[in-house]
Motif scaffolding. Structure first.
Motif, mmCIF file in Angstrom:
data_model
loop_
_atom_site.group_PDB
_atom_site.id
_atom_site.type_symbol
_atom_site.label_atom_id
_atom_site.label_comp_id
_atom_site.label_asym_id
_atom_site.label_seq_id
_atom_site.Cartn_x
_atom_site.Cartn_y
_atom_site.Cartn_z
ATOM 1 N N ASN A 70 0.812 -1.222 0.000
ATOM 2 C CA ASN A 70 0.000 0.000 0.000
ATOM 3 C C ASN A 70 0.844 1.269 0.000
ATOM 4 O O ASN A 70 0.418 2.302 0.516
ATOM 5 N N GLY A 71 2.044 1.196 -0.556
ATOM 6 C CA GLY A 71 2.865 2.385 -0.654
ATOM 7 C C GLY A 71 3.522 2.819 0.630
ATOM 8 O O GLY A 71 4.123 3.888 0.692
ATOM 9 N N LYS A 72 3.402 2.035 1.687
ATOM 10 C CA LYS A 72 4.002 2.406 2.966
ATOM 11 C C LYS A 72 4.955 1.301 3.413
ATOM 12 O O LYS A 72 4.885 0.160 2.929
ATOM 13 N N ASP A 73 5.839 1.622 4.337
ATOM 14 C CA ASP A 73 6.732 0.625 4.908
ATOM 15 C C ASP A 73 5.876 -0.372 5.694
ATOM 16 O O ASP A 73 5.224 -0.003 6.668
ATOM 17 N N PRO A 74 5.848 -1.635 5.296
ATOM 18 C CA PRO A 74 4.928 -2.585 5.928
ATOM 19 C C PRO A 74 5.444 -3.213 7.218
ATOM 20 O O PRO A 74 4.755 -4.030 7.823
ATOM 21 N N TRP A 75 6.642 -2.818 7.657
ATOM 22 C CA TRP A 75 7.286 -3.526 8.767
ATOM 23 C C TRP A 75 7.037 -2.868 10.122
ATOM 24 O O TRP A 75 7.093 -1.653 10.262
ATOM 25 N N LEU A 76 6.808 -3.705 11.111
ATOM 26 C CA LEU A 76 6.755 -3.324 12.519
ATOM 27 C C LEU A 76 7.869 -4.061 13.236
ATOM 28 O O LEU A 76 8.013 -5.281 13.076
ATOM 29 N N HIS A 77 8.672 -3.340 14.008
ATOM 30 C CA HIS A 77 9.747 -3.968 14.773
ATOM 31 C C HIS A 77 9.529 -3.711 16.254
ATOM 32 O O HIS A 77 9.195 -2.596 16.660
ATOM 33 N N LEU A 78 9.706 -4.745 17.060
ATOM 34 C CA LEU A 78 9.559 -4.625 18.507
ATOM 35 C C LEU A 78 10.828 -5.091 19.211
ATOM 36 O O LEU A 78 11.464 -6.068 18.792
ATOM 37 N N PHE A 93 8.700 0.070 20.038
ATOM 38 C CA PHE A 93 8.123 -0.385 18.773
ATOM 39 C C PHE A 93 8.455 0.639 17.702
ATOM 40 O O PHE A 93 8.500 1.845 17.955
ATOM 41 N N THR A 94 8.716 0.154 16.508
ATOM 42 C CA THR A 94 9.181 1.002 15.418
ATOM 43 C C THR A 94 8.350 0.768 14.169
ATOM 44 O O THR A 94 8.199 -0.367 13.710
ATOM 45 N N TYR A 95 7.782 1.844 13.659
ATOM 46 C CA TYR A 95 7.202 1.881 12.318
ATOM 47 C C TYR A 95 7.066 3.350 11.958
ATOM 48 O O TYR A 95 7.167 4.225 12.827
ATOM 49 N N GLY A 96 6.854 3.655 10.699
ATOM 50 C CA GLY A 96 6.823 5.049 10.275
ATOM 51 C C GLY A 96 5.430 5.632 10.314
ATOM 52 O O GLY A 96 4.518 5.116 9.667
ATOM 53 N N ILE A 97 5.244 6.708 11.060
ATOM 54 C CA ILE A 97 3.947 7.382 11.108
ATOM 55 C C ILE A 97 4.158 8.847 11.474
ATOM 56 O O ILE A 97 4.787 9.159 12.482
ATOM 57 N N HIS A 98 3.658 9.727 10.647
ATOM 58 C CA HIS A 98 3.743 11.156 10.929
ATOM 59 C C HIS A 98 2.801 11.520 12.073
ATOM 60 O O HIS A 98 1.731 10.934 12.212
ATOM 61 N N LEU A 109 -0.641 21.803 22.138
ATOM 62 C CA LEU A 109 0.537 20.954 22.121
ATOM 63 C C LEU A 109 0.099 19.517 22.366
ATOM 64 O O LEU A 109 -0.692 19.245 23.271
ATOM 65 N N SER A 110 0.607 18.596 21.572
ATOM 66 C CA SER A 110 0.170 17.209 21.693
ATOM 67 C C SER A 110 1.262 16.286 21.177
ATOM 68 O O SER A 110 2.032 16.645 20.294
ATOM 69 N N SER A 111 1.276 15.066 21.708
ATOM 70 C CA SER A 111 2.165 14.031 21.173
ATOM 71 C C SER A 111 1.587 13.418 19.911
ATOM 72 O O SER A 111 2.215 12.561 19.290
ATOM 73 N N ASP A 112 0.373 13.844 19.540
ATOM 74 C CA ASP A 112 -0.309 13.430 18.318
ATOM 75 C C ASP A 112 -0.443 11.906 18.269
ATOM 76 O O ASP A 112 -0.397 11.237 19.293
ATOM 77 N N ALA A 113 -0.647 11.363 17.079
ATOM 78 C CA ALA A 113 -0.958 9.940 16.950
ATOM 79 C C ALA A 113 0.118 9.015 17.534
ATOM 80 O O ALA A 113 -0.216 8.056 18.252
ATOM 81 N N PRO A 114 1.425 9.243 17.258
ATOM 82 C CA PRO A 114 2.427 8.322 17.816
ATOM 83 C C PRO A 114 2.372 8.247 19.338
ATOM 84 O O PRO A 114 2.497 7.169 19.922
ATOM 85 N N GLY A 115 2.172 9.401 19.988
ATOM 86 C CA GLY A 115 2.107 9.419 21.446
ATOM 87 C C GLY A 115 0.892 8.698 21.986
ATOM 88 O O GLY A 115 0.936 8.092 23.068
ATOM 89 N N HIS A 116 -0.211 8.752 21.244
ATOM 90 C CA HIS A 116 -1.416 8.069 21.713
ATOM 91 C C HIS A 116 -1.304 6.554 21.557
ATOM 92 O O HIS A 116 -1.927 5.811 22.325
ATOM 93 N N VAL A 117 -0.514 6.089 20.583
ATOM 94 C CA VAL A 117 -0.239 4.651 20.514
ATOM 95 C C VAL A 117 0.546 4.237 21.753
ATOM 96 O O VAL A 117 0.264 3.202 22.370
ATOM 97 N N LEU A 134 9.804 4.369 18.488
ATOM 98 C CA LEU A 134 10.991 4.823 17.768
ATOM 99 C C LEU A 134 10.602 5.010 16.314
ATOM 100 O O LEU A 134 10.141 4.071 15.667
ATOM 101 N N GLN A 135 10.746 6.220 15.821
ATOM 102 C CA GLN A 135 10.214 6.567 14.504
ATOM 103 C C GLN A 135 10.888 5.791 13.387
ATOM 104 O O GLN A 135 12.101 5.595 13.389
ATOM 105 N N GLY A 136 10.087 5.351 12.425
ATOM 106 C CA GLY A 136 10.594 4.687 11.240
ATOM 107 C C GLY A 136 10.558 5.621 10.052
ATOM 108 O O GLY A 136 10.697 6.842 10.192
ATOM 109 N N GLY A 137 10.344 5.066 8.852
ATOM 110 C CA GLY A 137 10.308 5.873 7.637
ATOM 111 C C GLY A 137 8.984 6.611 7.525
ATOM 112 O O GLY A 137 8.074 6.165 6.821
ATOM 113 N N ALA A 138 8.873 7.741 8.202
ATOM 114 C CA ALA A 138 7.581 8.429 8.345
ATOM 115 C C ALA A 138 7.320 9.472 7.272
ATOM 116 O O ALA A 138 6.235 10.042 7.229
ATOM 117 N N GLY A 139 8.294 9.742 6.416
ATOM 118 C CA GLY A 139 8.124 10.841 5.475
ATOM 119 C C GLY A 139 6.938 10.691 4.553
ATOM 120 O O GLY A 139 6.356 11.668 4.097
#
Length: 224
Positions: A70-78, A93-98, A109-117, A134-139
């Motif tokens: 789906n055009g995104k990095d499909p990997w999750l690392h723990l 846990f590592t995956y890319g998400i803006h 001010l917010s930690s936005d989606a990554p912080g809520h996970v 830990l941020q992945g390929g989030a661009g």
């Protein structure tokens, strides 16, 4: 202030002291541990957690063995760290998400989606467990979720929780010594290597640089 803000000695000292305090606390409380690691591929196939952010680069084939990424990095690392009795200490846990759900229009001010996970996972583990994204390929990866505002951030965490915890709970750990091997990949960024092409309409590149080029340190013209 252009490019960020002015240097503030008080803020620098506050930040430095916090880093020192946390580092010393971690050093003084260290203990033997057991580690385990795991990868999960295509863990969010319905784009409930994160999704492709832009379609400009959809022609690029990154994962040739996986046309369903789906055009995104499909990997999750723990990475799981327990004490020697099996009680959890750390989950990373590592995956890319803006973190772009609130956007520039919000004054909050917010930690936005990554912080809520992180928050949702924290509530599912013993209280003292350190949970860290830990941020992945989030661009090129936007948060998904449903609803609006902070409620939407919470749904991102809820949708991510089951698969992350399923993977986490299946990780075997070991306290035996381990060895690490480093790998690196280099991407040339010299002036002569930088080129932007797009749809046959854009072909941008720097002219011959000759000798080393120095910035002129001029930001504003005579009119400001």
């Amino acid at each position: 202030y252009l490019g960020g803000d002015r240097y503030n000695e008080e803020i620098f000292q506050r930040l430095t002291q916090i880093l020192v305090d946390v580092s010393l606390e971690a050093y003084e409380s260290r203990e033997p541990a057991a580690l385990g690691s795991a990868w999960a591929k295509n863990w969010d196939p319905s784009d409930a957690v994160y999704r492709d952010r832009r379609n400009d680069n959809d022609d690029l084939v990154i994962w040739e063995d996986d046309p369903n990424a789906n055009g995104k990095d499909p990997w999750l690392h723990l990475l799981r760290i327990d004490d020697l009795s099996g009680e959890p200490i750390v989950l990373t846990f590592t995956y890319g998400i803006h973190g772009t759900l609130m956007g520039a229009d919000s004054p909050m001010l917010s930690s936005d989606a990554p912080g809520h996970v992180e928050t949702i996972l924290q509530d599912s583990l013993p209280p003292d467990t350190v949970v860290m994204h830990l941020q992945g390929g989030a661009g090129d990866a936007s948060p998904a979720g449903t609803d609006e505002g902070y409620a939407r951030m919470e749904t991102v965490g809820e949708y991510a929780k089951a698969k992350i915890l399923e993977t986490y709970n299946a990780i075997p750990t070991s306290s035996e010594p381990i060895s690490l091997e480093a790998a690196s990949r280099h991407i040339w960024q010299y002036r002569d290597e930088i080129r932007v092409t797009r749809d046959g309409e854009v072909d941008w590149y720097y002219g011959p640089s000759g000798d080393t080029v120095f910035a002129d340190d001029i930001i504003y013209d005579a009119d400001g």
